[in-house]
Design a protein around this motif. Structure first.
Motif, PDB file in Angstrom:
ATOM      1  N   ALA A   1      -4.772   0.153   1.841  1.00 12.19           N
ATOM      2  CA  ALA A   1      -4.506  -0.851   0.803  1.00 12.19           C
ATOM      3  C   ALA A   1      -5.590  -0.802  -0.272  1.00 12.19           C
ATOM      4  O   ALA A   1      -5.291  -0.843  -1.476  1.00 12.19           O
ATOM      5  N   LEU A   2      -6.830  -0.698   0.142  1.00 18.60           N
ATOM      6  CA  LEU A   2      -7.945  -0.647  -0.800  1.00 18.60           C
ATOM      7  C   LEU A   2      -7.832   0.585  -1.705  1.00 18.60           C
ATOM      8  O   LEU A   2      -8.030   0.499  -2.920  1.00 18.60           O
ATOM      9  N   SER A   3      -7.468   1.720  -1.124  1.00 21.14           N
ATOM     10  CA  SER A   3      -7.285   2.946  -1.929  1.00 21.14           C
ATOM     11  C   SER A   3      -6.161   2.755  -2.940  1.00 21.14           C
ATOM     12  O   SER A   3      -6.292   3.143  -4.105  1.00 21.14           O
ATOM     13  N   THR A   4      -5.069   2.157  -2.514  1.00 21.43           N
ATOM     14  CA  THR A   4      -3.939   1.889  -3.416  1.00 21.43           C
ATOM     15  C   THR A   4      -4.372   0.948  -4.534  1.00 21.43           C
ATOM     16  O   THR A   4      -4.070   1.169  -5.713  1.00 21.43           O
ATOM     17  N   ALA A   5      -5.088  -0.106  -4.176  1.00 18.25           N
ATOM     18  CA  ALA A   5      -5.536  -1.101  -5.166  1.00 18.25           C
ATOM     19  C   ALA A   5      -6.409  -0.454  -6.237  1.00 18.25           C
ATOM     20  O   ALA A   5      -6.343  -0.836  -7.414  1.00 18.25           O
TER      21      ALA A   5
ATOM     22  N   HIS B   1       0.833  -1.213   0.000  1.00 14.08           N
ATOM     23  CA  HIS B   1       0.000   0.000   0.000  1.00 14.08           C
ATOM     24  C   HIS B   1       0.862   1.255   0.000  1.00 14.08           C
ATOM     25  O   HIS B   1       1.993   1.256   0.481  1.00 14.08           O
ATOM     26  N   ALA B   2       0.304   2.322  -0.545  1.00 19.11           N
ATOM     27  CA  ALA B   2       0.995   3.613  -0.600  1.00 19.11           C
ATOM     28  C   ALA B   2       1.049   4.234   0.795  1.00 19.11           C
ATOM     29  O   ALA B   2       0.449   3.742   1.755  1.00 19.11           O
TER      30      ALA B   2
ATOM     31  N   PRO C   1      -6.216   6.339   6.281  1.00 17.96           N
ATOM     32  CA  PRO C   1      -6.256   6.675   4.850  1.00 17.96           C
ATOM     33  C   PRO C   1      -4.854   6.960   4.305  1.00 17.96           C
ATOM     34  O   PRO C   1      -3.882   7.033   5.060  1.00 17.96           O
ATOM     35  N   LEU C   2      -4.789   7.151   2.996  1.00 14.34           N
ATOM     36  CA  LEU C   2      -3.541   7.572   2.374  1.00 14.34           C
ATOM     37  C   LEU C   2      -3.302   9.047   2.653  1.00 14.34           C
ATOM     38  O   LEU C   2      -4.238   9.823   2.803  1.00 14.34           O
ATOM     39  N   LYS C   3      -2.040   9.427   2.699  1.00 19.29           N
ATOM     40  CA  LYS C   3      -1.721  10.851   2.777  1.00 19.29           C
ATOM     41  C   LYS C   3      -1.531  11.344   1.348  1.00 19.29           C
ATOM     42  O   LYS C   3      -1.566  10.552   0.393  1.00 19.29           O
ATOM     43  N   GLY C   4      -1.325  12.624   1.169  1.00 19.39           N
ATOM     44  CA  GLY C   4      -1.185  13.195  -0.176  1.00 19.39           C
ATOM     45  C   GLY C   4      -0.096  12.514  -0.983  1.00 19.39           C
ATOM     46  O   GLY C   4      -0.277  12.204  -2.168  1.00 19.39           O
ATOM     47  N   ARG C   5       1.058  12.279  -0.350  1.00 21.56           N
ATOM     48  CA  ARG C   5       2.159  11.615  -1.058  1.00 21.56           C
ATOM     49  C   ARG C   5       1.743  10.218  -1.506  1.00 21.56           C
ATOM     50  O   ARG C   5       2.101   9.775  -2.594  1.00 21.56           O
ATOM     51  N   GLY C   6       0.981   9.518  -0.685  1.00 27.21           N
ATOM     52  CA  GLY C   6       0.514   8.184  -1.037  1.00 27.21           C
ATOM     53  C   GLY C   6      -0.371   8.207  -2.277  1.00 27.21           C
ATOM     54  O   GLY C   6      -0.262   7.345  -3.151  1.00 27.21           O
TER      55      GLY C   6
END
Length: 161
Positions: free
Chosen positions: A58-62, A9-10, A24-29
């Motif tokens: 992980a879901l956001s990255t996917a 994941h990012a 959640p992801l951060k902006g860089r992610g």
């Protein structure tokens, strides 16, 4: 031949007061997710299925990879057992994949993904970074038979900046 794409994941954000599973992801992610998924889409054959941890990051990255690789919803699934940090659940999932599928992408977490990449690949990776991509290939016909394969490709965000 079987091909396994591993995606960690990012980069996630620690500024939200939420349980780990919901971070959640951060902006860089988000930026890295878009960058790496677009690069990967240009360099690989798409997987027949993406299986991701159900953790928010992980879901956001996917989803970045799903969109870049044009994977339809029927070939995109979550699996809570990929919310694993040791690698035992990840290995169990890999070994039990349907043999009718030859190319699979899984999205999850470290330390599991670095361990699995080193266990199954033929090239040592010190650390699969956030949003890191690793491609492994195996001569076996059954997922349950895979042992050591070939580490064919790595794409890490730092290599694209």
């Amino acid at each position: 031949m079987k091909t396994l794409y591993l995606v960690r994941h990012a980069k996630s954000s620690w500024k939200h007061d939420v349980e780990d599973h919901k971070r959640p992801l951060k902006g860089r992610g988000e930026r890295d997710g878009k960058l790496v998924s677009k690069k990967v889409a240009k360099e690989i054959d798409p997987p027949q299925r993406i299986i991701t941890s159900d953790a928010t990051r992980a879901l956001s990255t996917a989803h970045f990879f799903k969109d870049a690789l044009e994977i339809d919803e029927t070939n995109f699934e979550t699996n809570h057992d990929l919310y694993d940090f040791s690698g035992q659940n990840v290995m169990r999932i890999i070994k039990s994949l349907p043999d009718s599928l030859d190319k699979i992408m899984i999205v999850g977490h470290n330390h599991a993904f670095t361990s699995v990449a080193n266990m199954l690949g033929n090239r040592y990776i010190d650390n699969v970074p956030t949003c890191g991509f690793v491609m492994l290939q195996f001569d076996e016909k059954k997922w349950s038979d895979i042992t050591t394969g070939e580490t064919v490709k790595t794409i890490f965000p730092r290599d694209l900046k």
